[in-house]
Design a protein around this motif. Structure first.
Motif, mmCIF file in Angstrom:
data_model
loop_
_atom_site.group_PDB
_atom_site.id
_atom_site.type_symbol
_atom_site.label_atom_id
_atom_site.label_comp_id
_atom_site.label_asym_id
_atom_site.label_seq_id
_atom_site.Cartn_x
_atom_site.Cartn_y
_atom_site.Cartn_z
ATOM 1 N N GLU A 110 41.077 35.579 39.176
ATOM 2 C CA GLU A 110 41.379 34.406 40.000
ATOM 3 C C GLU A 110 42.570 34.643 40.921
ATOM 4 O O GLU A 110 42.664 34.021 41.986
ATOM 5 C CB GLU A 110 41.600 33.191 39.105
ATOM 6 N N GLN A 111 43.471 35.548 40.533
ATOM 7 C CA GLN A 111 44.603 35.877 41.403
ATOM 8 C C GLN A 111 44.134 36.470 42.732
ATOM 9 O O GLN A 111 44.770 36.285 43.760
ATOM 10 C CB GLN A 111 45.535 36.871 40.699
ATOM 11 N N GLY A 112 43.018 37.202 42.681
ATOM 12 C CA GLY A 112 42.527 37.840 43.905
ATOM 13 C C GLY A 112 41.281 37.215 44.485
ATOM 14 O O GLY A 112 40.798 37.633 45.547
ATOM 15 N N ALA A 115 30.348 43.823 34.560
ATOM 16 C CA ALA A 115 31.060 44.169 35.793
ATOM 17 C C ALA A 115 30.170 44.975 36.736
ATOM 18 O O ALA A 115 30.175 44.759 37.957
ATOM 19 C CB ALA A 115 32.328 44.950 35.468
ATOM 20 N N ALA A 116 29.403 45.901 36.181
ATOM 21 C CA ALA A 116 28.482 46.682 37.014
ATOM 22 C C ALA A 116 27.445 45.783 37.664
ATOM 23 O O ALA A 116 27.069 45.979 38.830
ATOM 24 C CB ALA A 116 27.798 47.755 36.166
ATOM 25 N N LEU A 117 26.985 44.780 36.925
ATOM 26 C CA LEU A 117 25.986 43.859 37.474
ATOM 27 C C LEU A 117 26.569 43.060 38.636
ATOM 28 O O LEU A 117 25.907 42.858 39.660
ATOM 29 C CB LEU A 117 25.509 42.920 36.367
ATOM 30 N N ILE A 118 27.812 42.621 38.503
ATOM 31 C CA ILE A 118 28.470 41.906 39.600
ATOM 32 C C ILE A 118 28.604 42.808 40.824
ATOM 33 O O ILE A 118 28.341 42.396 41.959
ATOM 34 C CB ILE A 118 29.848 41.383 39.157
ATOM 35 N N PRO A 174 32.574 47.318 48.366
ATOM 36 C CA PRO A 174 33.486 48.323 47.788
ATOM 37 C C PRO A 174 34.934 47.870 47.719
ATOM 38 O O PRO A 174 35.677 48.305 46.828
ATOM 39 C CB PRO A 174 33.314 49.521 48.735
ATOM 40 N N ARG A 175 35.355 47.010 48.618
ATOM 41 C CA ARG A 175 36.743 46.527 48.624
ATOM 42 C C ARG A 175 37.063 45.698 47.390
ATOM 43 O O ARG A 175 38.240 45.546 47.029
ATOM 44 C CB ARG A 175 37.002 45.676 49.869
ATOM 45 N N PHE A 176 36.037 45.160 46.752
ATOM 46 C CA PHE A 176 36.265 44.233 45.648
ATOM 47 C C PHE A 176 35.738 44.778 44.323
ATOM 48 O O PHE A 176 35.449 44.019 43.404
ATOM 49 C CB PHE A 176 35.621 42.877 45.978
ATOM 50 N N ALA A 177 35.655 46.108 44.233
ATOM 51 C CA ALA A 177 35.174 46.733 42.997
ATOM 52 C C ALA A 177 36.119 46.447 41.832
ATOM 53 O O ALA A 177 35.671 46.158 40.712
ATOM 54 C CB ALA A 177 35.015 48.234 43.206
ATOM 55 N N GLU A 178 37.424 46.515 42.071
ATOM 56 C CA GLU A 178 38.388 46.252 40.993
ATOM 57 C C GLU A 178 38.300 44.796 40.544
ATOM 58 O O GLU A 178 38.361 44.494 39.343
ATOM 59 C CB GLU A 178 39.805 46.577 41.453
#
Length: 282
Positions: free
Chosen positions: A221-223, A129-132, A145-149
């Motif tokens: 995939e939901q987001g 996740a950190a790599l993404i 930052p908007r897509f960190a979650e």
């Protein structure tokens, strides 16, 4: 970027074909930076395979800590270190993320059991996740930052799928990434899982691990339809994660026995379709 970026690119092409292919869809001026991140990840992920004792492995991880902390010319002569430091400086990437990634990789060097679902989600968060998220910061620092979650969900799905793909290798060396609580619920244990045929609970444990990977993949995939085009290359490997999981479930043989692969043509097609169309709204 250092002149020997071709060496770095060749290393990623050989060690992490899926991420290499996804990087080809990034803008030309961002591609080398993504490749340097993926090369670093491949380097630290393969330490256990190259250095078979934990202590030398920890020494190698510490070398990377020192190189990243020092920045600049630290690691001169090592193509991946040079490329990574150039990327960190050029894109102002947070060094703490790399420190956390290196700390998480200590687990790879030992045969300690993964205690719980929470622990494996933490491991996936600090690694894949950190790599993404770092790749997203390279691609579009304003939107990332908007897509960190979402990156957290994506990283869990990707890493768990990868761990399932590596089950034969991990079992061979006596290592078990399936959490103890999942194994217990399936009527198994780390010791039983890595021995012989895995015991009667092995298939249930693998199925539970696949279900957990799918849970995170579905949440991603939901987001994913909201992802801007600029960030797509960082998340592209997730389309392959879904294909791998589907193929695992369709196989008649046990995933404990052999590696699941996708053909080069199928991987190219899946990545191209998602890179051009994005994810559909669900």
């Amino acid at each position: 970027m250092p002149q020997n970026i071709e060496i770095v690119m060749s290393a990623v092409r050989a060690a992490d074909r899926d991420r290499y292919l996804s990087a080809l869809y990034a803008p030309a001026d961002k591609r080398d930076a993504l490749v340097s991140l993926y090369a670093f990840n491949a380097e630290i992920a393969s330490i256990r395979d190259r250095i078979h004792e934990p202590l030398p492995g920890e020494v190698r991880l510490q070398w990377w800590r020192d190189v990243i902390a020092a920045g600049g010319e630290a690691g001169a002569g090592h193509p991946v270190a040079e490329a990574l430091n150039a990327t960190i400086a050029a894109f102002k990437l947070p060094k703490l993320a790399f420190e956390n990634m290196l700390e998480a990789r200590i687990f790879d060097l030992y045969d300690d059991p993964m205690p719980s679902r929470t622990d494996i989600e933490g491991y996936c968060g600090e690694t894949a996740a950190a790599l993404i998220q770092l790749a997203a910061m390279v691609l579009d620092p304003v939107e990332a930052p908007r897509f960190a979650e979402l990156a957290g969900r994506a990283g869990c799905a990707q890493a768990m799928t990868g761990l399932l793909l590596l089950l034969p290798l991990h079992r061979k060396r006596g290592q078990c990434f399936i959490p103890v609580d999942i194994l217990a619920a399936a009527g198994s244990s780390p010791e039983e899982f890595v021995a012989g045929d895995g015991g009667p609970g092995a298939q249930r444990a693998v199925a539970a691990m696949r279900a957990l990977a799918r849970e995170h993949l579905s949440a991603f995939e939901q987001g994913a339809a909201a992802l801007p085009v600029s960030l797509r290359p960082a998340f592209l490997p997730l389309v392959l994660s879904r294909a791998y999981l589907d193929k695992m479930e369709g196989l008649r043989r046990s995933p404990l026995d052999g590696v699941v692969r996708l053909s080069a043509l199928r991987r190219h097609w899946l990545l191209l379709r998602r890179a051009s169309r994005g994810w559909p709204a669900l």
